[in-house]
Write an enzyme that holds these catalytic residues in place. Structure first.
Site, PDB file in Angstrom:
ATOM      1  CD  GLU A 140       0.609  10.361   0.296  1.00 40.80           C
ATOM      2  OE1 GLU A 140       0.858  11.356   1.020  1.00 40.80           O
ATOM      3  OE2 GLU A 140       0.667   9.185   0.705  1.00 40.80           O
ATOM      4  CD  GLN A 184     -12.601  -9.286 -35.454  1.00 41.08           C
ATOM      5  OE1 GLN A 184     -13.338 -10.218 -35.750  1.00 41.08           O
ATOM      6  NE2 GLN A 184     -11.534  -8.990 -36.155  1.00 41.08           N
ATOM      7  CB  CYS A 206       1.746   8.452   7.438  1.00 45.06           C
ATOM      8  SG  CYS A 206       0.461   7.814   8.520  1.00 45.06           S
ATOM      9  CG  ASP A 228       1.439   1.964 -25.209  1.00 48.61           C
ATOM     10  OD1 ASP A 228       0.224   1.843 -24.987  1.00 48.61           O
ATOM     11  OD2 ASP A 228       2.227   1.010 -25.321  1.00 48.61           O
ATOM     12  CD  GLN A 265       3.259   6.562  13.045  1.00 42.97           C
ATOM     13  OE1 GLN A 265       3.653   5.417  12.836  1.00 42.97           O
ATOM     14  NE2 GLN A 265       1.972   6.853  13.173  1.00 42.97           N
ATOM     15  CB  SER A 271      -2.943  -3.556 -16.383  1.00 42.19           C
ATOM     16  OG  SER A 271      -2.955  -4.265 -15.197  1.00 42.19           O
ATOM     17  CE  LYS A 302      -2.003 -11.009 -36.519  1.00 39.25           C
ATOM     18  NZ  LYS A 302      -2.444 -11.398 -37.879  1.00 39.25           N
ATOM     19  CG  HIS A 329      -1.242   9.453   3.852  1.00 34.55           C
ATOM     20  ND1 HIS A 329      -0.134   8.739   3.459  1.00 34.55           N
ATOM     21  CD2 HIS A 329      -1.742   8.813   4.929  1.00 34.55           C
ATOM     22  CE1 HIS A 329       0.016   7.695   4.265  1.00 34.55           C
ATOM     23  NE2 HIS A 329      -0.946   7.720   5.170  1.00 34.55           N
ATOM     24  CE  LYS A 347     -11.577  -1.326 -16.305  1.00 34.16           C
ATOM     25  NZ  LYS A 347     -11.753  -2.532 -15.793  1.00 34.16           N
ATOM     26  CD  GLU A 349       2.564  -0.024  12.898  1.00 38.24           C
ATOM     27  OE1 GLU A 349       2.786   1.209  12.913  1.00 38.24           O
ATOM     28  OE2 GLU A 349       2.158  -0.624  11.891  1.00 38.24           O
TER      29      GLU A 349
HETATM   30  N1  GLN Z   1       1.678   2.178  10.659  1.00 38.01           N
HETATM   31  C1  GLN Z   1       1.504   3.513  11.118  1.00 38.01           C
HETATM   32  C2  GLN Z   1       0.168   3.695  11.822  1.00 38.01           C
HETATM   33  O1  GLN Z   1      -0.691   2.858  11.732  1.00 38.01           O
HETATM   34  C3  GLN Z   1       1.624   4.484   9.961  1.00 38.01           C
HETATM   35  C4  GLN Z   1       0.508   4.376   8.977  1.00 38.01           C
HETATM   36  C5  GLN Z   1       0.799   5.025   7.663  1.00 38.01           C
HETATM   37  O2  GLN Z   1       1.952   5.323   7.357  1.00 38.01           O
HETATM   38  N2  GLN Z   1      -0.209   5.257   6.859  1.00 38.01           N
HETATM   39  O3  GLN Z   1      -0.049   4.686  12.477  1.00 38.01           O
END
Ligand code: GLN
Length: 545
Positions: A507, A191, A379, A239, A383, A14, A186, A505, A17, A403
């Site tokens: 992100e 070293q 995701c 930091d 759902q 941690s 230190k 996703h 790197k 699910e």
């Molecule tokens: N569990 C849900 C699925 O498998 C959503 C997956 C997720 O949010 N990445 O479809």
């Protein structure tokens, strides 16, 4: 032939790197070079896809559907390195390849051994990235001294021997701890760590010393002397408040110049203007928004690494500070608990797996829908948005995903691909980039400014189109689907300031210099909501708290 930079870590894990490797990549790109980044992970899982988010943090997904280490997310956010399965290799994958070859008889009766077979396989994985780049940066996971990482260290040692001293260097990330009792930094752990490296034949060229404070010149000299590294190549990696400052901290100390020097590369001057401007915005926001993130891995923020970054990027786009409040969704099940959601300017339900926490997410989504709070579902968050709508708007009280309840009478989310006869954990997910068409005038269309997009997926279950009719009649908008019309990718609410659920996703594709359109739109809507709320006195008082 490209040049190689091998990044190892010592003393403790941690130390960042991944950020160090990414920052070097960022600096080299700023000087006009093309870089590739690669991560080796010493564990035996073939990929991190089967690891618990609590153990390993987020699984980052690339366009080609590779499930990878979260450091690859940093690589993408800091650089333009193209990433695929080839950029993240675990010991498990190396061994899998070797054992497959052995069973096929490829080794012609020879004894298969760590040296040369494992090390050769590692070296060819590195070489696979060598096309059309100037520099390949290879990060070795784990800490020097671990048994597991030895074959990787041996492979990079050999690699440098093969390509020559002027074409490969070793960068070692280490720790210089501050000992409060002695009021001193230190150098001994550093070293020892370097000694350990040298015992396996690797002499580092550059030391990135993680420290809480700045390393004084005498301190650098001491490290240089004992570790046999030039004093200008002992760097204080102090930091910082934001990881995006690291390239600048390195630039101040000439890390890029050292690297170019050691590798005999001629490059143009550094251009970090856009990066610096982005940091200025990040550090000097004009206002803020507060986002309630309702999920189930909230005590371990690394599980939502890219999400957290993408929210920050959305803030940068509007010059806003984004406060993220992590809410364990189960906590919302207590009577009246949803009142705490009043404090937020936007609610987000991220991805997740399994039944736990889902009912709490539904409470949050209902709140966002009814109270017209900007909502972003990713995701699992899409759902659950569909389930909530089916239950509370369409009157399908038992709507669920298979699910969570195999026997649900209203299977609004189900495994479409089950029909194709594939069902086994770790191999049946819909992974990677798929195209999606957007409906004219939707929130999505307005955010992206185009009607054709491509986004990355990682899920098993999907929207069941048998319920499309009833959901639509009751107002739910389907605003994104795959061009073949098979998969529903985006849902939105009508008559709502901003609410969008997506099966993918987003992100994973957000960068500080290119905030993702959906995160930009969500943060923008949250800010509008906040301003409107501030007009109401009882709310203004709430925000003071
Ligand atoms: N569990 C849900 C699925 O498998 C959503 C997956 C997720 O949010 N990445 O479809």
């Amino acid at each position: 032939m490209p040049k190689y930079i091998f990044v190892t870590g010592g003393v403790v894990s941690s130390l960042g790197k991944g950020i160090a490797a990414s920052s070097i990549g960022c600096l080299l790109e700023s000087r006009g070079l093309r870089v590739a980044l690669q991560k080796f992970d010493p564990y035996l899982n073939v990929d991190p896809g089967t690891l618990s988010p609590f153990q390993h943090g987020e699984v980052f997904v690339t366009d080609d559907g590779a499930e990878t280490d979260l450091d690859l997310g940093h690589y993408e956010r800091f650089t333009h390195t193209p990433l695929s399965q080839a950029n993240n290799v675990t010991s498990g994958r190396i061994y899998e390849q070797i054992i497959t070859k052995e069973r096929r008889g490829d080794y012609l009766g020879k004894t298969v051994q760590v040296i040369p077979h494992v090390t050769n396989e590692i070296k060819s994985a590195i070489r696979r990235l060598s096309d059309s780049v100037d520099v390949v940066i290879v990060e070795i996971g784990g800490t020097v001294g671990d048994i597991e990482s030895l074959p990787f260290l041996e492979a990079i040692r050999q690699m440098r021997h093969e390509v020559g001293r002027d074409n490969a260097i070793f960068v070692h990330v280490t720790l210089v701890p501050w000992i409060a009792a002695a009021q001193e930094l230190k150098t001994k752990p550093t070293q020892h760590s370097v000694k350990e490296l040298r015992a396996i034949g690797i002499q580092p060229n550059l030391l990135l010393c993680r420290t809480e404070r700045f390393l004084a010149p005498e301190m650098k000299e001491k490290i240089a002397l004992f570790c046999d590294v030039d004093v200008d190549k002992v760097i204080s990696a102090r930091d910082v408040a934001s990881v995006y400052e690291v390239p600048l901290v390195f630039a101040e100390q000439g890390v890029d110049d050292c690297v170019l020097d050691l590798l005999h590369i001629q490059a143009g001057p550094r251009h970090l203007e856009r990066w610096t401007a982005m940091l200025e915005r990040l550090k000097n926001p004009a206002d803020e928004v507060s986002i309630g993130l309702v999920g189930k891995y909230t005590e371990y923020e690394d599980s939502y690494k890219s999400l957290k970054e993408a929210l920050l990027h959305g803030g940068i786009a509007h010059n806003l500070k984004v406060r993220i409040e992590w809410i364990e969704s189960d906590r919302l099940l207590a009577p009246g608990a949803e009142a705490r959601l009043e404090a937020y300017d936007g609610i987000l339900v991220p991805g997740g797996f399994g039944k736990r926490g889902v009912e709490g997410m539904i409470v949050a989504i209902r709140f966002a829908r009814e109270r017209k709070v900007p909502y972003f579902g990713i995701c699992l968050g899409m759902q659950t948005m569909v389930i909530e709508y089916a239950r509370n708007v369409c009157g399908l009280g038992q709507a669920d995903s298979t699910e969570f309840n195999q026997a649900a009478p209203h299977r609004v989310i189900y495994k479409l691909r089950e029909l194709k006869g594939v069902d086994e954990l770790g191999g049946t997910m819909r992974l990677g980039a798929y195209p999606c068409n957007l409906a004219e005038g939707s929130f999505a269309h307005r955010a992206y400014g185009t009607r054709e997009i491509s986004e990355r997926h990682r899920h098993r279950y999907e929207f069941n189109r048998e319920f499309e009719g009833v959901l639509k009649q009751n107002g739910l908008l389907i605003t994104g689907e795959t061009p073949d019309g098979v998969y529903v990718e985006i849902c939105e609410y009508p008559n709502h300031p901003w609410a969008l659920g997506c099966q993918f996703h987003p992100e994973f594709k957000s960068k500080p210099l290119e905030p993702h359109p959906l995160f930009r739109a969500f943060i923008g809507a949250a800010h509008e909501f906040r301003k409107a709320k501030a007009q109401r006195p009882e709310v203004a008082e709430l925000q003071q708290r």
